[in-house]
Design a protein around this motif. Structure first.
Motif, PDB file in Angstrom:
ATOM      1  N   ALA A  38       0.813  -1.223   0.000  1.00 48.67           N
ATOM      2  CA  ALA A  38       0.000   0.000   0.000  1.00 48.67           C
ATOM      3  C   ALA A  38       0.841   1.266   0.000  1.00 48.67           C
ATOM      4  O   ALA A  38       0.331   2.350   0.241  1.00 48.67           O
ATOM      5  N   GLY A  39       2.120   1.159  -0.243  1.00 51.44           N
ATOM      6  CA  GLY A  39       2.932   2.366  -0.361  1.00 51.44           C
ATOM      7  C   GLY A  39       3.831   2.618   0.828  1.00 51.44           C
ATOM      8  O   GLY A  39       4.650   3.537   0.824  1.00 51.44           O
ATOM      9  N   GLY A  40       3.677   1.793   1.872  1.00 50.91           N
ATOM     10  CA  GLY A  40       4.651   1.821   2.965  1.00 50.91           C
ATOM     11  C   GLY A  40       4.643   3.059   3.836  1.00 50.91           C
ATOM     12  O   GLY A  40       5.688   3.616   4.121  1.00 50.91           O
ATOM     13  N   GLY A  41       3.442   3.552   4.260  1.00 54.00           N
ATOM     14  CA  GLY A  41       3.395   4.651   5.231  1.00 54.00           C
ATOM     15  C   GLY A  41       3.908   4.170   6.579  1.00 54.00           C
ATOM     16  O   GLY A  41       4.120   2.974   6.771  1.00 54.00           O
ATOM     17  N   PRO A  42       4.099   5.115   7.535  1.00 58.63           N
ATOM     18  CA  PRO A  42       4.595   4.683   8.840  1.00 58.63           C
ATOM     19  C   PRO A  42       3.585   3.771   9.560  1.00 58.63           C
ATOM     20  O   PRO A  42       2.380   3.938   9.404  1.00 58.63           O
ATOM     21  N   VAL A  43       4.120   2.835  10.294  1.00 56.67           N
ATOM     22  CA  VAL A  43       3.275   1.894  11.041  1.00 56.67           C
ATOM     23  C   VAL A  43       3.789   1.849  12.471  1.00 56.67           C
ATOM     24  O   VAL A  43       4.999   1.758  12.696  1.00 56.67           O
ATOM     25  N   ALA A  44       2.878   1.945  13.432  1.00 57.24           N
ATOM     26  CA  ALA A  44       3.238   1.680  14.830  1.00 57.24           C
ATOM     27  C   ALA A  44       2.467   0.436  15.229  1.00 57.24           C
ATOM     28  O   ALA A  44       1.439   0.120  14.625  1.00 57.24           O
ATOM     29  N   ALA A  45       2.973  -0.277  16.218  1.00 59.14           N
ATOM     30  CA  ALA A  45       2.276  -1.501  16.628  1.00 59.14           C
ATOM     31  C   ALA A  45       2.165  -1.547  18.136  1.00 59.14           C
ATOM     32  O   ALA A  45       3.080  -1.120  18.862  1.00 59.14           O
ATOM     33  N   VAL A  46       1.007  -2.041  18.597  1.00 61.19           N
ATOM     34  CA  VAL A  46       0.871  -2.362  20.016  1.00 61.19           C
ATOM     35  C   VAL A  46       0.439  -3.811  20.084  1.00 61.19           C
ATOM     36  O   VAL A  46      -0.417  -4.247  19.313  1.00 61.19           O
ATOM     37  N   VAL A  47       1.089  -4.565  20.964  1.00 62.75           N
ATOM     38  CA  VAL A  47       0.702  -5.972  21.139  1.00 62.75           C
ATOM     39  C   VAL A  47       0.378  -6.171  22.610  1.00 62.75           C
ATOM     40  O   VAL A  47       1.090  -5.691  23.478  1.00 62.75           O
ATOM     41  N   ASN A  48      -0.726  -6.855  22.865  1.00 59.25           N
ATOM     42  CA  ASN A  48      -1.165  -7.074  24.250  1.00 59.25           C
ATOM     43  C   ASN A  48      -1.691  -8.507  24.368  1.00 59.25           C
ATOM     44  O   ASN A  48      -2.877  -8.730  24.541  1.00 59.25           O
ATOM     45  N   PRO A  49      -0.774  -9.482  24.217  1.00 55.35           N
ATOM     46  CA  PRO A  49      -1.244 -10.871  24.208  1.00 55.35           C
ATOM     47  C   PRO A  49      -1.576 -11.381  25.608  1.00 55.35           C
ATOM     48  O   PRO A  49      -1.265 -10.727  26.604  1.00 55.35           O
ATOM     49  N   ALA A  50      -2.198 -12.545  25.641  1.00 49.79           N
ATOM     50  CA  ALA A  50      -2.433 -13.213  26.917  1.00 49.79           C
ATOM     51  C   ALA A  50      -1.077 -13.708  27.435  1.00 49.79           C
ATOM     52  O   ALA A  50      -0.041 -13.512  26.790  1.00 49.79           O
ATOM     53  N   ARG A  51      -1.093 -14.372  28.591  1.00 53.10           N
ATOM     54  CA  ARG A  51       0.184 -14.746  29.223  1.00 53.10           C
ATOM     55  C   ARG A  51       1.077 -15.633  28.359  1.00 53.10           C
ATOM     56  O   ARG A  51       2.287 -15.656  28.517  1.00 53.10           O
ATOM     57  N   ALA A  52       0.464 -16.363  27.421  1.00 46.15           N
ATOM     58  CA  ALA A  52       1.261 -17.268  26.584  1.00 46.15           C
ATOM     59  C   ALA A  52       2.163 -16.503  25.621  1.00 46.15           C
ATOM     60  O   ALA A  52       2.987 -17.097  24.918  1.00 46.15           O
ATOM     61  N   GLY A  53       2.017 -15.182  25.549  1.00 48.42           N
ATOM     62  CA  GLY A  53       2.869 -14.382  24.673  1.00 48.42           C
ATOM     63  C   GLY A  53       2.443 -14.511  23.215  1.00 48.42           C
ATOM     64  O   GLY A  53       1.399 -15.086  22.892  1.00 48.42           O
ATOM     65  N   LEU A  54       3.273 -13.973  22.318  1.00 49.69           N
ATOM     66  CA  LEU A  54       2.961 -13.993  20.889  1.00 49.69           C
ATOM     67  C   LEU A  54       3.552 -15.233  20.225  1.00 49.69           C
ATOM     68  O   LEU A  54       4.664 -15.663  20.576  1.00 49.69           O
ATOM     69  N   HIS A  55       2.835 -15.742  19.261  1.00 50.26           N
ATOM     70  CA  HIS A  55       3.343 -16.840  18.433  1.00 50.26           C
ATOM     71  C   HIS A  55       4.569 -16.321  17.665  1.00 50.26           C
ATOM     72  O   HIS A  55       4.604 -15.134  17.286  1.00 50.26           O
ATOM     73  N   TYR A  56       5.559 -17.194  17.401  1.00 51.79           N
ATOM     74  CA  TYR A  56       6.779 -16.691  16.747  1.00 51.79           C
ATOM     75  C   TYR A  56       6.499 -16.096  15.362  1.00 51.79           C
ATOM     76  O   TYR A  56       7.203 -15.201  14.902  1.00 51.79           O
ATOM     77  N   ARG A  57       5.408 -16.554  14.709  1.00 52.42           N
ATOM     78  CA  ARG A  57       5.072 -15.994  13.386  1.00 52.42           C
ATOM     79  C   ARG A  57       4.660 -14.520  13.501  1.00 52.42           C
ATOM     80  O   ARG A  57       4.864 -13.743  12.581  1.00 52.42           O
ATOM     81  N   VAL A  58       4.052 -14.177  14.634  1.00 52.15           N
ATOM     82  CA  VAL A  58       3.649 -12.782  14.844  1.00 52.15           C
ATOM     83  C   VAL A  58       4.907 -11.934  15.049  1.00 52.15           C
ATOM     84  O   VAL A  58       5.066 -10.873  14.439  1.00 52.15           O
ATOM     85  N   VAL A  59       5.816 -12.423  15.871  1.00 54.55           N
ATOM     86  CA  VAL A  59       7.063 -11.686  16.124  1.00 54.55           C
ATOM     87  C   VAL A  59       7.813 -11.506  14.802  1.00 54.55           C
ATOM     88  O   VAL A  59       8.308 -10.426  14.487  1.00 54.55           O
ATOM     89  N   ARG A  60       7.865 -12.570  14.020  1.00 53.04           N
ATOM     90  CA  ARG A  60       8.588 -12.526  12.751  1.00 53.04           C
ATOM     91  C   ARG A  60       7.973 -11.480  11.816  1.00 53.04           C
ATOM     92  O   ARG A  60       8.679 -10.674  11.204  1.00 53.04           O
ATOM     93  N   ALA A  61       6.625 -11.483  11.733  1.00 57.00           N
ATOM     94  CA  ALA A  61       5.948 -10.530  10.847  1.00 57.00           C
ATOM     95  C   ALA A  61       6.208  -9.094  11.297  1.00 57.00           C
ATOM     96  O   ALA A  61       6.442  -8.210  10.464  1.00 57.00           O
ATOM     97  N   LEU A  62       6.189  -8.851  12.594  1.00 55.80           N
ATOM     98  CA  LEU A  62       6.418  -7.489  13.104  1.00 55.80           C
ATOM     99  C   LEU A  62       7.858  -7.064  12.840  1.00 55.80           C
ATOM    100  O   LEU A  62       8.142  -5.963  12.373  1.00 55.80           O
ATOM    101  N   ARG A  63       8.751  -7.967  13.143  1.00 54.10           N
ATOM    102  CA  ARG A  63      10.176  -7.669  13.026  1.00 54.10           C
ATOM    103  C   ARG A  63      10.557  -7.409  11.565  1.00 54.10           C
ATOM    104  O   ARG A  63      11.375  -6.543  11.259  1.00 54.10           O
ATOM    105  N   ASN A  64       9.956  -8.172  10.646  1.00 55.12           N
ATOM    106  CA  ASN A  64      10.355  -8.079   9.243  1.00 55.12           C
ATOM    107  C   ASN A  64       9.599  -6.991   8.471  1.00 55.12           C
ATOM    108  O   ASN A  64       9.772  -6.870   7.266  1.00 55.12           O
ATOM    109  N   GLN A  65       8.771  -6.227   9.155  1.00 54.12           N
ATOM    110  CA  GLN A  65       8.067  -5.101   8.496  1.00 54.12           C
ATOM    111  C   GLN A  65       8.878  -3.823   8.783  1.00 54.12           C
ATOM    112  O   GLN A  65       8.832  -3.275   9.891  1.00 54.12           O
TER     113      GLN A  65
END
Ligand SMILES: C[S@@+](CC[C@H](N)C(=O)[O-])C[C@H]1O[C@@H](n2cnc3c(N)ncnc32)[C@H](O)[C@@H]1O
Length: 495
Positions: A404-431
């Motif tokens: 979509a043209g790559g505007g700025p993105v901020a992220a907030v994550v508020n998972p349950a105690r089990a934390g985020l799945h590694y695929r979520v971390v990977r997607a955030l990190r690689n964006q």
């Protein structure tokens, strides 16, 4: 005089010993939404001093033992509680600093004190300290007197086979409305011809009751019931008795705004697995947060301490999209805020005036429906909420954001105690467009620590963590749970 000095010394000694024990306890205690209760009348301080002189567990009353399980900091002043929580959060953040600097290698390494590489602010206090819970779940089991139809909280464990169910009226974090419903439910099941369900495989029907309240005092009760081998027609009879008890009988003192009934043969069922049946009143309750109104369904998550949630949300908003003059002119960030594990949409909706677009992702469908409804209720038009597991949904959202043209993105994550799945971390990190990421965790020393390390480690093509590393830059603990060792940690990562 000598006697007074000796007494003071002995109280100080007990207090120090107690603090030491608590510090150890804090290392493994975790937030448990289902066992935490609310309580109104704490044992008076005089009582407390007497109890401090007692040496063995069996000398304590059942009420004290329950307080020690549910609200283990109840003996301390609120300032002492905050001091203890700050030390605990600093210890966890120093562990993270150690991992990131390479001083600590594995999560099993002993928590050596490493110099903090970023600031940890003092714990933001909860504006309300007693009776703050807006949701409590009361269990049914054998009471102190052996009555199996006792409604309260557990002392002991199933594993050791020594569970005793103790009424929680005295608990400091419990509002009176919750304990009143629990008392009435206990009276109701004692009148019922059906047995309580203590263990699923030994039969019985009446299970726990959840009570939700809002700041206006509306009360929602959800009764969980195991049908076992009853026919649907037989269940209808018992549902009608329950309804009658709470609407026309003695339970009407609870003035329920909603009464739900869920038939479930599992510990926890979603609405999709087994519908929440509305027996009486309104299907939702509403809560206000920072000037926005939120609808909450029976099944949806909502922060348990409404007043402290406002502190949490304004902290998160300010860290996601900083406004130099909080409360003054709004700054327009002009990008997208990703709200991962968004529940009923609170963080995204509250932050919506500062961004062009909010994308929320949430697992529970009822919560997503609430989030959509809440956006419309508040005339917020720039929010989109996607149902599903974040690990499944987020990679697709990321490719959309890139194309979509790559505007700025901020992220907030508020998972349950089990934390985020590694695929979520990977997607955030690689964006690459995400420069700021706010992680809200009620248990930062658990699985969340693994997530922190994955966000901040050197690029690792083997783990497909190829994006630039984040660094933690600020930690803000917020006390959502007075009298317990828990608090929420808001951790800002930047790159
Ligand atoms: C701690 S709550 C936070 C909710 C929200 N941020 C708030 O403050 O109200 C965590 C939320 O994550 C959701 N959740 C749990 N696992 C998930 C997953 N794999 N994908 C998306 N959401 C998930 C839960 O249903 C819950 O609503």
């Amino acid at each position: 005089m000598a006697l007074a000095v000796a007494q003071t010394r002995s109280v100080l000694f007990i207090k120090r010993k107690y603090l030491h024990a608590l510090r150890k306890t804090c290392l493994w205690f975790s937030t448990n939404d289902t066992i935490l209760a609310d309580q109104r009348k704490p044992p008076p301080k005089t009582h407390l001093r007497k109890s401090q002189k007692k040496t063995t567990l069996t000398d304590l009353s059942w009420e004290e033992r329950l307080s020690d399980v549910v609200t283990p900091l109840w003996r301390l002043s609120y300032d002492e509680q905050l001091e203890l929580k700050l030390k605990h959060q600093e210890r966890i953040m120093s562990q993270l600093s150690g991992y990131l600097s390479g001083e600590l290698q594995s999560q099993s390494s002993l928590p050596v004190r490493t110099k903090l590489s970023f600031p940890v602010l003092p714990v933001l206090p909860s504006p309300v300290r007693d009776g703050y819970r807006n949701k409590s779940t009361f269990s049914v089991n054998r009471g102190v007197d052996g009555n199996p139809k006792t409604v309260g909280f557990y002392v002991g464990t199933g594993k050791k086979g020594n569970i005793v169910c103790v009424n929680g009226d005295h608990l400091l974090n419990m509002p009176e409305k919750h304990t009143r419903v629990a008392r009435c439910y206990q009276d109701f099941i004692r009148l019922s011809s059906l047995e309580p369900c203590l263990l699923f495989y030994t039969g019985g029907h009446w299970r726990e009751v959840t009570v939700r309240t809002n700041a206006e005092g509306h009360t929602m009760a959800i009764v969980y019931f195991h049908p076992q081998t009853l026919t649907p027609e037989e269940v209808v009879v018992h549902k009608a008795e329950l309804l009658d008890y709470f609407t026309r009988g003695p339970g009407s003192v609870c003035q329920l705004h909603s009464l739900f009934f869920q038939e479930s043969a599992m510990t926890r069922c979603t609405h999709e697995q087994s519908p929440y049946q509305l027996l009486h009143g309104q299907p939702h309750i509403y809560e206000e947060q920072l000037g926005f109104k939120f609808r909450i369904s029976a099944d949806a998550f909502f922060q348990v301490n409404q007043a402290a949630a406002e502190v949490l949300y304004s902290t998160v908003r300010q860290l996601c999209i900083p406004n130099p003059e909080e409360g003054g002119e709004r700054t327009q960030f002009g990008g997208t805020l990703l709200d991962v594990c968004c529940g009923t949409g609170a963080i995204g909706i509250i932050t919506s005036p500062r961004v062009d677009r909010i994308i929320g992702i949430e697992l529970i469908e009822q919560a997503v429906e609430d989030a959509r409804h809440n956006a419309a209720l508040n005339n917020v038009l720039n929010c989109e909420f996607i149902p599903g597991k974040a690990e499944v949904v987020l990679p697709g959202v990321m490719s959309q954001l890139s194309s979509a043209g790559g505007g700025p993105v901020a992220a907030v994550v508020n998972p349950a105690r089990a934390g985020l799945h590694y695929r979520v971390v990977r997607a955030l990190r690689n964006q690459p467009n995400i420069r700021r990421l706010v992680y809200v965790s009620c248990k930062p020393d658990g699985d969340a620590m693994r997530n922190f390390r994955e966000l901040c480690c050197a690029p690792d093509p083997m783990k497909k963590l190829t994006g630039e590393a984040f660094s933690p830059t600020l930690a803000v603990p917020v006390d959502m749970f007075p009298h317990t060792p828990h608090c929420e940690l808001v951790l800002l990562f930047e790159r």
